[in-house]
Write a protein that holds these residues in place. Structure first.
Motif, PDB file in Angstrom:
ATOM      1  N   MET A 129       0.832  -1.215   0.000  1.00  0.00           N
ATOM      2  CA  MET A 129       0.000   0.000   0.000  1.00  0.00           C
ATOM      3  C   MET A 129       0.861   1.258   0.000  1.00  0.00           C
ATOM      4  N   ASP A 130       1.901   1.237   0.824  1.00  0.00           N
ATOM      5  CA  ASP A 130       2.779   2.403   0.898  1.00  0.00           C
ATOM      6  C   ASP A 130       3.503   2.626  -0.425  1.00  0.00           C
ATOM      7  N   ALA A 131       3.863   1.537  -1.097  1.00  0.00           N
ATOM      8  CA  ALA A 131       4.509   1.664  -2.410  1.00  0.00           C
ATOM      9  C   ALA A 131       3.582   2.342  -3.411  1.00  0.00           C
ATOM     10  N   TRP A 132       2.312   1.940  -3.410  1.00  0.00           N
ATOM     11  CA  TRP A 132       1.343   2.590  -4.302  1.00  0.00           C
ATOM     12  C   TRP A 132       1.145   4.055  -3.905  1.00  0.00           C
ATOM     13  N   ALA A 133       1.107   4.323  -2.617  1.00  0.00           N
ATOM     14  CA  ALA A 133       0.894   5.701  -2.159  1.00  0.00           C
ATOM     15  C   ALA A 133       2.026   6.620  -2.597  1.00  0.00           C
ATOM     16  N   ARG A 134       3.228   6.070  -2.756  1.00  0.00           N
ATOM     17  CA  ARG A 134       4.380   6.890  -3.146  1.00  0.00           C
ATOM     18  C   ARG A 134       4.623   6.890  -4.649  1.00  0.00           C
ATOM     19  N   SER A 135       3.732   6.319  -5.430  1.00  0.00           N
ATOM     20  CA  SER A 135       3.969   6.142  -6.867  1.00  0.00           C
ATOM     21  C   SER A 135       3.112   7.049  -7.735  1.00  0.00           C
ATOM     22  N   THR A 136       2.633   8.154  -7.170  1.00  0.00           N
ATOM     23  CA  THR A 136       1.762   9.034  -7.953  1.00  0.00           C
ATOM     24  C   THR A 136       2.498   9.728  -9.090  1.00  0.00           C
ATOM     25  N   HIS A 137       3.848   9.769  -9.044  1.00  0.00           N
ATOM     26  CA  HIS A 137       4.590  10.380 -10.139  1.00  0.00           C
ATOM     27  C   HIS A 137       4.806   9.400 -11.283  1.00  0.00           C
ATOM     28  N   HIS A 138       4.508   8.113 -11.081  1.00  0.00           N
ATOM     29  CA  HIS A 138       4.620   7.107 -12.137  1.00  0.00           C
ATOM     30  C   HIS A 138       3.250   6.650 -12.642  1.00  0.00           C
ATOM     31  N   HIS A 139       2.225   6.787 -11.824  1.00  0.00           N
ATOM     32  CA  HIS A 139       0.895   6.312 -12.173  1.00  0.00           C
ATOM     33  C   HIS A 139      -0.111   7.440 -11.958  1.00  0.00           C
ATOM     34  N   SER A 142      -6.117 -14.631   9.711  1.00  0.00           N
ATOM     35  CA  SER A 142      -5.121 -14.007  10.577  1.00  0.00           C
ATOM     36  C   SER A 142      -4.599 -12.691  10.016  1.00  0.00           C
ATOM     37  N   ILE A 143      -4.915 -12.413   8.737  1.00  0.00           N
ATOM     38  CA  ILE A 143      -4.451 -11.166   8.108  1.00  0.00           C
ATOM     39  C   ILE A 143      -5.568 -10.152   8.186  1.00  0.00           C
ATOM     40  N   LYS A 144      -5.440  -9.221   9.096  1.00  0.00           N
ATOM     41  CA  LYS A 144      -6.424  -8.164   9.258  1.00  0.00           C
ATOM     42  C   LYS A 144      -5.700  -6.828   9.180  1.00  0.00           C
ATOM     43  N   PRO A 145      -6.352  -5.838   8.629  1.00  0.00           N
ATOM     44  CA  PRO A 145      -5.689  -4.527   8.512  1.00  0.00           C
ATOM     45  C   PRO A 145      -5.420  -3.923   9.884  1.00  0.00           C
ATOM     46  N   ASN A 146      -4.245  -3.349  10.025  1.00  0.00           N
ATOM     47  CA  ASN A 146      -3.898  -2.647  11.256  1.00  0.00           C
ATOM     48  C   ASN A 146      -3.952  -1.143  11.011  1.00  0.00           C
ATOM     49  N   ILE A 147      -3.563  -0.383  12.013  1.00  0.00           N
ATOM     50  CA  ILE A 147      -3.681   1.066  11.912  1.00  0.00           C
ATOM     51  C   ILE A 147      -2.755   1.629  10.845  1.00  0.00           C
ATOM     52  N   VAL A 148      -1.621   0.929  10.587  1.00  0.00           N
ATOM     53  CA  VAL A 148      -0.702   1.392   9.536  1.00  0.00           C
ATOM     54  C   VAL A 148      -1.383   1.325   8.177  1.00  0.00           C
ATOM     55  N   CYS A 149      -2.138   0.265   7.938  1.00  0.00           N
ATOM     56  CA  CYS A 149      -2.862   0.133   6.672  1.00  0.00           C
ATOM     57  C   CYS A 149      -3.877   1.260   6.503  1.00  0.00           C
ATOM     58  N   TYR A 150      -4.625   1.538   7.560  1.00  0.00           N
ATOM     59  CA  TYR A 150      -5.643   2.582   7.466  1.00  0.00           C
ATOM     60  C   TYR A 150      -5.013   3.962   7.268  1.00  0.00           C
ATOM     61  N   VAL A 151      -3.901   4.213   7.969  1.00  0.00           N
ATOM     62  CA  VAL A 151      -3.227   5.503   7.788  1.00  0.00           C
ATOM     63  C   VAL A 151      -2.736   5.658   6.359  1.00  0.00           C
ATOM     64  N   THR A 152      -2.201   4.581   5.786  1.00  0.00           N
ATOM     65  CA  THR A 152      -1.720   4.633   4.404  1.00  0.00           C
ATOM     66  C   THR A 152      -2.858   4.920   3.437  1.00  0.00           C
ATOM     67  N   VAL A 153      -3.992   4.285   3.653  1.00  0.00           N
ATOM     68  CA  VAL A 153      -5.146   4.520   2.779  1.00  0.00           C
ATOM     69  C   VAL A 153      -5.626   5.965   2.921  1.00  0.00           C
ATOM     70  N   MET A 154      -5.719   6.453   4.144  1.00  0.00           N
ATOM     71  CA  MET A 154      -6.153   7.835   4.356  1.00  0.00           C
ATOM     72  C   MET A 154      -5.219   8.819   3.655  1.00  0.00           C
ATOM     73  N   HIS A 155      -3.923   8.604   3.850  1.00  0.00           N
ATOM     74  CA  HIS A 155      -2.948   9.507   3.239  1.00  0.00           C
ATOM     75  C   HIS A 155      -3.051   9.467   1.715  1.00  0.00           C
ATOM     76  N   THR A 156      -3.258   8.279   1.155  1.00  0.00           N
ATOM     77  CA  THR A 156      -3.350   8.154  -0.301  1.00  0.00           C
ATOM     78  C   THR A 156      -4.574   8.884  -0.832  1.00  0.00           C
ATOM     79  N   LEU A 157      -5.715   8.723  -0.176  1.00  0.00           N
ATOM     80  CA  LEU A 157      -6.936   9.385  -0.631  1.00  0.00           C
ATOM     81  C   LEU A 157      -6.792  10.902  -0.567  1.00  0.00           C
ATOM     82  N   VAL A 158      -6.197  11.395   0.520  1.00  0.00           N
ATOM     83  CA  VAL A 158      -6.043  12.846   0.658  1.00  0.00           C
ATOM     84  C   VAL A 158      -5.031  13.380  -0.341  1.00  0.00           C
ATOM     85  N   HIS A 159      -3.930  12.657  -0.517  1.00  0.00           N
ATOM     86  CA  HIS A 159      -2.871  13.123  -1.425  1.00  0.00           C
ATOM     87  C   HIS A 159      -3.330  13.121  -2.875  1.00  0.00           C
TER      88      HIS A 159
END
Length: 550
Positions: free
Chosen positions: A69-79, A103-120
Motif C-alpha cells: 500500500m505504501d509503495a502505491w501511495a508513493r507512486s503518484t509520479h509514475h501512475h 489471521s491477516i487483518k488490517p492494522n492502523i498502519v494500513c488505514y493511515v496509508t489509505v487515508m494519506h493516499t486518498l487525501v494526497h
C-alpha cells in the motif's frame, strides 16, 4: 505487488491481486510512462520467485500488505492518482472482507496509508476524499471502543491526516460554505481528540484547525480562532502557541470583513512584539499580513462613505485618527519602517501592500509616495543589463546563473504589480489637482513604464515585464493627467500603443481604454474594431489566459 502475489501463490490462497494486463501501469492513462526495462525485470523476478518459493511457503501478513500500500501511495509520479488510490482501496478491501487468511487483518498502519493516499490524490474529489477519511476514522473509533484492539487504535497521525483533509476541502458549488463547515468540523474533531483519554492533540493539530478558521468566510471565524489560541495558552505544556498559531489568528482577522479587522490584527502583532509570554517573535509573514489588513481597510474606507476608523487613544500622535483618509496607509507604512528597525527584511508583498494602500487613497501626493517606495525597492536590488550579451552558446549558462541569482537575491525585488501600482496611483489622481502635480505625476508614469520595459529587455530571465494591465493603466493615466483626446495625450498614447502591439499585449481592456482617451489612434490603427479577436494575432500573442487566442 508482484512479490506479494508470489507470497499468496506460495500458500495456495487462490487470490489474484492483479490481472495479467495490469501488472505495471494503466496503458490507457499512462501512455509513454512505462519503463522500458520493466518487462525484463518482471521476467527475472518471476523466475527467481519460482526457484525460491516452489517448496517453501511464505504467507504474507499485515505488514506485507501495508508495505505494498505504501509503495502505491508513493507512486503518484509514475501512475495516475486514481489508479494509486483504487489499488490501495482494493488491497484494504481484500483484508477487511477476509478473502485472505483470517489471521491477516488490517492494522492502523494500513488505514493511515489509505487515508494519506486518498487525501494526497484527492480521489475521487478532494471533497469526497475528506468525507471518506472522516468516515473511516469514525468507524475506527467505534470499532476500537467496542473491541479495544490495540492494532486498530486511532493514533495522532490518523487525526492529523483527517484534519488536514477537512481543512483543505473545497466545494466548487459553494466554496465559502464548505470552508466554513470545514472549520467547524475540524474544531469538533479536535475536541473529540481532547475527550479521548489515550489521545492528546499536539501543536500541529491545533494549528491545522487555526488555519481552517483563518480561511473560513464565517463572520465568527476570527473570534473562534482567537478563542482557540487562548485555549492553547491555557493548556500550556506541549501545545503552547508558536509563530504559526499567531499568524493564523492575524490572518483570520485580516481576511474578515469586520470594521476593526486591521486594528484587531495589529493588536495580535503588538502582543507578539511586547507582551508575549511564549517567547514567539513576529516574522515577515506576521508583518506582511497586518500590512495587507491596513491596505484592505484603506480600500474599504474609500468605497464606504460612512466608514470611519475608531478613535485610537495612544500617546503617539502619529497613530491617532485625524480625519484624513490616509490613516490606514500611514499605519501600513509605519509597520514597514518598524520591520526595518527590528532588522526584519520586508519582502515584495509588504512593499506592494503599502504602495497599494497609498494608491487607493485620495491623498494629493500619493503618486510621489508610491514612487518613493518603488525607488527604495529598486535601490536594494539590481536590474542592470547582463555583462555578457546573450548568444546561442552562452544563453543556457546565463539562464542558470540568473535562476541561482534570483534564489539568492533580496526578497524585496519589485515585480510587475509594484510598477502597476504606481501607474494606478497616477490614473486615479484627483483630476482637480494642480498643473504642477499632474506634470510631475505624468513624468513619473512615463519613467515607470520606461524602467519596466528596460528591465524586461535587458535581463535573461525577467521577473518584471509589461503586460496588458500595465499598458491599459498607463493609457488611463495619460487620459487623467493630460486630458482625454488632447493632442499631447493622443501623441503619447500612439507611441506607446505601437510598442504594445509589437510586444503582443493588446486585449479588450487596452482597446477600450485607447478608444476612450485617444479615439483618433483607435480609429486610425484599429479601424473601429473593439474586440482583440478581430485584430492581428501577433498583437495579442502574449496575452495570458486569453480564450480568444487560437
Amino acid at each position: 505487488e508482484l512479490l506479494l502475489q508470489e507470497m499468496l501463490d506460495s500458500v495456495n490462497s487462490g487470490i489474484r491481486l492483479i490481472e495479467n494486463d495490469a501488472l505495471n501501469v494503466d496503458n490507457n492513462n499512462n501512455k509513454g510512462k512505462k519503463d522500458n526495462n520493466w518487462n525484463d525485470y518482471e521476467q527475472i523476478q518471476n523466475d527467481n520467485m519460482k526457484e525460491t518459493t516452489a517448496t517453501i511457503p511464505i504467507p504474507p501478513n499485515a505488514t506485507s500488505f501495508a508495505t505494498v500500500m505504501d509503495a502505491w501511495a508513493r507512486s503518484t509520479h509514475h501512475h495516475t492518482p486514481s489508479r494509486c488510490a483504487t489499488r490501495v482501496l482494493h488491497l484494504l478491501d481484500l483484508m477487511e472482507k477476509q478473502q485472505l487468511s483470517s489471521s491477516i487483518k488490517p492494522n492502523i498502519v494500513c488505514y493511515v496509508t489509505v487515508m494519506h493516499t486518498l487525501v494526497h490524490t484527492g480521489y475521487p474529489t478532494p471533497d469526497e476524499a475528506a468525507k471518506n477519511v472522516l468516515s473511516m476514522l469514525q468507524n475506527l473509533e467505534r470499532h476500537y471502543d467496542t473491541t479495544k484492539n490495540p492494532d486498530i487504535r486511532p493514533n495522532k497521525i490518523c487525526y492529523g491526516v483527517v484534519l488536514d483533509a477537512m481543512a483543505k476541502r473545497i466545494n466548487d458549488k459553494n466554496r465559502n460554505q464548505a470552508l466554513e463547515n470545514s472549520a467547524q468540523e475540524c474544531e469538533e474533531l479536535l475536541k473529540r481528540m481532547e475527550d479521548r483519554p489515550e489521545m492528546t492533540p499536539n501543536i500541529v493539530h491545533y494549528n491545522t484547525v487555526l488555519n481552517a478558521w483563518s480561511k473560513s468566510s464565517s463572520k465568527v471565524a476570527p473570534e473562534r480562532a482567537e478563542q482557540l489560541l487562548q485555549h492553547m495558552k491555557a493548556v500550556g505544556v506541549g501545545v503552547s502557541p508558536d509563530v504559526v498559531s499567531y499568524n493564523c489568528v492575524i490572518s483570520a482577522w485580516a481576511r474578515s470583513s469586520h470594521l476593526q479587522a486591521a486594528q484587531k490584527a495589529q493588536a495580535v502583532l503588538d502582543w507578539m512584539e511586547n507582551q508575549n509570554d511564549d517567547g514567539v517573535q513576529p516574522t515577515v509573514v506576521s508583518y506582511s499580513t497586518v500590512i495587507n489588513a491596513w491596505a484592505r481597510q484603506q480600500q474599504t474606507a474609500n468605497t464606504s462613505k460612512n466608514h470611519k476608523p475608531p478613535t485610537v487613544t495612544n500617546n503617539n500622535n502619529e497613530n491617532e485618527y485625524d480625519g484624513d483618509d490616509t490613516y490606514h496607509a500611514r499605519r501600513a507604512e509605519e509597520i514597514l519602517k518598524k520591520m526595518t528597525q527590528r532588522k526584519i527584511i520586508p519582502n515584495t508583498i509588504c512593499y506592494n501592500a503599502v504602495m497599494n494602500a497609498w494608491a487607493k487613497s485620495t491623498h494629493i501626493d500619493k503618486v510621489s509616495k508610491t514612487y518613493e517606495l518603488l525607488t527604495q525597492m529598486k535601490e536594494k536590488t539590481s536590474l542592470q543589463p547582463t555583462v555578457e550579451p546573450a548568444t546561442y552558446k552562452n544563453r543556457k549558462k546565463q539562464q542558470r546563473n540568473a535562476r541561482s541569482s534570483a534564489r539568492n537575491s533580496d526578497t524585496w525585488k519589485p515585480d510587475s504589480f509594484s510598477y502597476g501600482t504606481v501607474l494606478s496611483a497616477c490614473a486615479s489622481l484627483d483630476p482637480n489637482a494642480s498643473k504642477e502635480v499632474k506634470v510631475k505625476a505624468m513624468r513619473i508614469a512615463t519613467d515607470v513604464l520606461h524602467d519596466l520595459e528596460k528591465a524586461a529587455s535587458t535581463t535573461v530571465i525577467s521577473t518584471v515585464k509589461p503586460n496588458q494591465i500595465i499598458y491599459g493603466t498607463f493609457f488611463q493615466a495619460c487620459g487623467n493627467l493630460m486630458g482625454s483626446g488632447s493632442r499631447e495625450c493622443t501623441k503619447l498614447i500612439k507611441v506607446v500603443f505601437d510598442r504594445c502591439c509589437q510586444q503582443g499585449y493588446v486585449d479588450d481592456f487596452v482597446l477600450k481604454v485607447v478608444k476612450e482617451h485617444a479615439p483618433l489612434v483607435h480609429n486610425k490603427i484599429c479601424r473601429g474594431r473593439t474586440k482583440c479577436i478581430d485584430l492581428p494575432a501577433n498583437w495579442r500573442r502574449n496575452i495570458q489566459n486569453n480564450r480568444t487566442k487560437k
